[in-house]
Scaffold this motif. Structure first.
Motif, PDB file in Angstrom:
ATOM      1  N   THR A 285      -2.438  32.211-137.456  1.00 30.71           N
ATOM      2  CA  THR A 285      -2.496  33.548-138.055  1.00 30.71           C
ATOM      3  C   THR A 285      -2.403  33.534-139.574  1.00 30.71           C
ATOM      4  OG1 THR A 285      -0.110  33.751-137.711  1.00 30.71           O
ATOM      5  CG2 THR A 285      -1.558  34.741-136.037  1.00 30.71           C
ATOM      6  N   ALA A 286      -1.727  32.555-140.158  1.00 31.50           N
ATOM      7  CA  ALA A 286      -1.528  32.565-141.614  1.00 31.50           C
ATOM      8  C   ALA A 286      -1.264  31.151-142.108  1.00 31.50           C
ATOM      9  CB  ALA A 286      -0.370  33.488-142.003  1.00 31.50           C
ATOM     10  N   VAL A 287      -1.492  30.972-143.407  1.00 25.75           N
ATOM     11  CA  VAL A 287      -1.307  29.668-144.041  1.00 25.75           C
ATOM     12  C   VAL A 287      -0.633  29.853-145.399  1.00 25.75           C
ATOM     13  CG1 VAL A 287      -3.223  28.478-142.918  1.00 25.75           C
ATOM     14  CG2 VAL A 287      -3.660  29.840-144.952  1.00 25.75           C
ATOM     15  N   THR A 288       0.067  28.808-145.824  1.00 25.63           N
ATOM     16  CA  THR A 288       0.629  28.759-147.169  1.00 25.63           C
ATOM     17  C   THR A 288       0.623  27.308-147.622  1.00 25.63           C
ATOM     18  OG1 THR A 288       2.472  29.513-148.573  1.00 25.63           O
ATOM     19  CG2 THR A 288       3.058  28.445-146.508  1.00 25.63           C
ATOM     20  N   LEU A 289       0.675  27.098-148.923  1.00 30.13           N
ATOM     21  CA  LEU A 289       0.580  25.749-149.480  1.00 30.13           C
ATOM     22  C   LEU A 289       1.950  25.200-149.828  1.00 30.13           C
ATOM     23  CD1 LEU A 289      -2.406  26.350-151.930  1.00 30.13           C
ATOM     24  CD2 LEU A 289      -2.489  25.684-149.522  1.00 30.13           C
ATOM     25  N   GLY A 290       2.138  23.898-149.625  1.00 27.67           N
ATOM     26  CA  GLY A 290       3.358  23.247-150.070  1.00 27.67           C
ATOM     27  C   GLY A 290       3.519  23.363-151.581  1.00 27.67           C
ATOM     28  N   ARG A 291       4.769  23.571-152.060  1.00 29.02           N
ATOM     29  CA  ARG A 291       4.990  23.848-153.475  1.00 29.02           C
ATOM     30  C   ARG A 291       5.844  22.794-154.179  1.00 29.02           C
ATOM     31  NH1 ARG A 291       6.853  30.035-154.113  1.00 29.02           N
ATOM     32  NH2 ARG A 291       6.714  29.416-156.313  1.00 29.02           N
ATOM     33  N   THR A 292       6.255  21.750-153.473  1.00 26.07           N
ATOM     34  CA  THR A 292       7.123  20.746-154.076  1.00 26.07           C
ATOM     35  C   THR A 292       6.436  19.384-154.055  1.00 26.07           C
ATOM     36  OG1 THR A 292       8.262  19.951-152.080  1.00 26.07           O
ATOM     37  CG2 THR A 292       9.045  22.018-153.041  1.00 26.07           C
ATOM     38  N   TRP A 293       7.059  18.421-154.742  1.00 23.55           N
ATOM     39  CA  TRP A 293       6.491  17.065-154.729  1.00 23.55           C
ATOM     40  C   TRP A 293       6.550  16.468-153.329  1.00 23.55           C
ATOM     41  CZ3 TRP A 293       9.537  13.101-153.033  1.00 23.55           C
ATOM     42  CH2 TRP A 293      10.927  13.314-153.043  1.00 23.55           C
ATOM     43  N   ARG A 294       7.438  16.989-152.488  1.00 27.25           N
ATOM     44  CA  ARG A 294       7.589  16.459-151.138  1.00 27.25           C
ATOM     45  C   ARG A 294       6.415  16.813-150.241  1.00 27.25           C
ATOM     46  NH1 ARG A 294      12.299  18.652-152.971  1.00 27.25           N
ATOM     47  NH2 ARG A 294      14.192  17.397-152.894  1.00 27.25           N
ATOM     48  N   ASP A 295       5.798  17.962-150.516  1.00 26.42           N
ATOM     49  CA  ASP A 295       4.744  18.419-149.612  1.00 26.42           C
ATOM     50  C   ASP A 295       3.458  18.758-150.358  1.00 26.42           C
ATOM     51  OD1 ASP A 295       5.752  20.682-150.856  1.00 26.42           O
ATOM     52  OD2 ASP A 295       6.358  21.687-148.997  1.00 26.42           O
ATOM     53  N   ARG A 296       3.220  18.050-151.430  1.00 26.87           N
ATOM     54  CA  ARG A 296       1.945  18.203-152.130  1.00 26.87           C
ATOM     55  C   ARG A 296       0.797  17.809-151.198  1.00 26.87           C
ATOM     56  NH1 ARG A 296       3.001  15.139-156.227  1.00 26.87           N
ATOM     57  NH2 ARG A 296       3.906  16.831-157.469  1.00 26.87           N
ATOM     58  N   GLY A 297      -0.212  18.654-151.117  1.00 26.33           N
ATOM     59  CA  GLY A 297      -1.340  18.373-150.237  1.00 26.33           C
ATOM     60  C   GLY A 297      -1.151  18.846-148.813  1.00 26.33           C
ATOM     61  N   VAL A 298      -0.066  19.612-148.561  1.00 20.69           N
ATOM     62  CA  VAL A 298       0.213  20.107-147.213  1.00 20.69           C
ATOM     63  C   VAL A 298      -0.123  21.592-147.124  1.00 20.69           C
ATOM     64  CG1 VAL A 298       2.041  20.579-145.525  1.00 20.69           C
ATOM     65  CG2 VAL A 298       1.977  18.387-146.711  1.00 20.69           C
ATOM     66  N   VAL A 299      -0.746  21.984-146.029  1.00 24.08           N
ATOM     67  CA  VAL A 299      -0.938  23.388-145.685  1.00 24.08           C
ATOM     68  C   VAL A 299      -0.042  23.688-144.486  1.00 24.08           C
ATOM     69  CG1 VAL A 299      -2.579  25.143-144.905  1.00 24.08           C
ATOM     70  CG2 VAL A 299      -3.336  23.344-146.481  1.00 24.08           C
ATOM     71  N   TYR A 300       0.839  24.670-144.646  1.00 23.35           N
ATOM     72  CA  TYR A 300       1.690  25.101-143.535  1.00 23.35           C
ATOM     73  C   TYR A 300       1.007  26.260-142.816  1.00 23.35           C
ATOM     74  CZ  TYR A 300       5.403  22.302-145.634  1.00 23.35           C
ATOM     75  OH  TYR A 300       6.144  21.266-146.147  1.00 23.35           O
TER      76      TYR A 300
END
Length: 325
Positions: A285-300
């Motif tokens: 239903t929805a997506v958001t982007l990782g915002r830290t160095w830990r999850d760079r390149g991740v789509v939640y």
């Protein structure tokens, strides 16, 4: 509400991701649970809201250790049963739209409201967020996606009316800013809604049209009014919410397709999760982007669990981390 023992969720240092394999399910809720929207906070935790049961806003820690809680109830909004859009107004201050909605009969018109939720107050001993109602949006049909234009103004999609409103966070005053054919619903279709998800990335407002696809329009940074044409980025089948990178790449959740798609700046559409019999983002239903160095390149991704042939939910909604590529 957030319990004191959950304070480390927001305040404590998050563990390193150490290149955990993707896709990865962060947390799954009981069946049925429809998760309608998701937003990243500045320390990497995630906000997600429930639709059609209780207007519950949850805080999710994607980096929780095995012994730590992943999910905590942050706030349950009164006089509503659904959380819709979530957007950050200023550091750790989020705008949240609520309303009453039934998965069988649709929206109860005139029940939408806009709130602010402050996370800085989680530092207090009782661990409760600072919540304030901005306004009851009584003249709306179905408030859905929202996007913070600046710390004082929120853009709000009224999906049944096919318009986008501008709402003053200070005064609660609101009015129609956008009323274009690209926003209009197809009232003979199912779902019979038009404009859906919103994201603002200066100078453009990006949005999905449930019947047409993904769009952008250049807007005035102070008022949110259109100062350019409505540009179609890609045709997509029943898109829901979206996320946008700095270069204008758009990620879109498609709940009936059980996929997340990437729309490149050239308009090329590729599937980054789901499809071809995969069930990892069933009912996305929805997506958001990782915002830290830990999850760079991740789509939640948040999901509603997908529909079975008899109309029941296949599984409980969940939060899934997938790769941008």
């Amino acid at each position: 509400m957030l319990s004191p023992k959950a304070l480390p969720f927001f305040l404590g240092p998050l563990a390193a991701a150490t290149q955990l394999p993707l896709p990865r399910t962060i947390h799954q809720f009981p069946n049925p649970t429809w998760l309608e929207n998701i937003a990243s906070t500045r320390n990497g935790t995630l906000l997600t809201g429930v639709l059609g049961a209780t207007a519950a806003l949850h805080l999710i820690d994607p980096f929780a250790s095995d012994s730590a809680p992943v999910d905590s109830l942050l706030y349950d909004f009164p006089s509503a049963n659904s959380v819709f859009g979530i957007s950050e107004l200023s550091p750790n201050i989020f705008a949240v739209a609520t309303g009453n909605y039934s998965t069988t009969s649709g929206a109860t018109e005139g029940t939408s409201s806009l709130w602010t939720v402050g996370l800085n107050s989680l530092e207090k001993e009782d661990g409760t967020p600072a919540v304030r109602k901005v306004v009851d949006l009584k003249d709306t049909s179905l408030v859905n996606g929202i996007a913070a234009l600046n710390k004082d103004t929120v853009l709000v999609a009224d999906s049944l009316a096919g318009t986008i409103l501008g709402v003053s966070v200070k005064t609660g005053e609101y009015h129609v800013l956008h009323d274009d054919i690209s926003l209009a619903p197809n009232l003979t279709a199912s779902p019979a809604i038009g404009v859906n998800g919103l994201k603002y990335l200066a100078p453009n407002l990006y949005f999905t049209s449930t019947r047409l696809g993904a769009f952008r329009v250049r807007v005035d940074p102070d008022t949110g009014a259109a100062v350019g044409p409505y540009v179609k980025l890609a045709s997509l089948e029943v898109p829901d919410d979206l996320a946008v990178t700095d270069d204008g790449t758009v990620f879109v959740a498609r709940p009936l397709g059980d996929v997340v798609e990437k729309v490149g700046v050239d308009g090329d559409v590729t599937v980054i999760a789901g499809g071809a019999g995969e069930e990892v983002v069933r009912g996305a239903t929805a997506v958001t982007l990782g915002r830290t160095w830990r999850d760079r390149g991740v789509v939640y991704v948040c999901t509603m669990g997908g529909f079975a042939e008899d109309g029941s939910f296949v599984e409980g909604g969940k939060i899934v981390a997938v790769s941008m590529d």
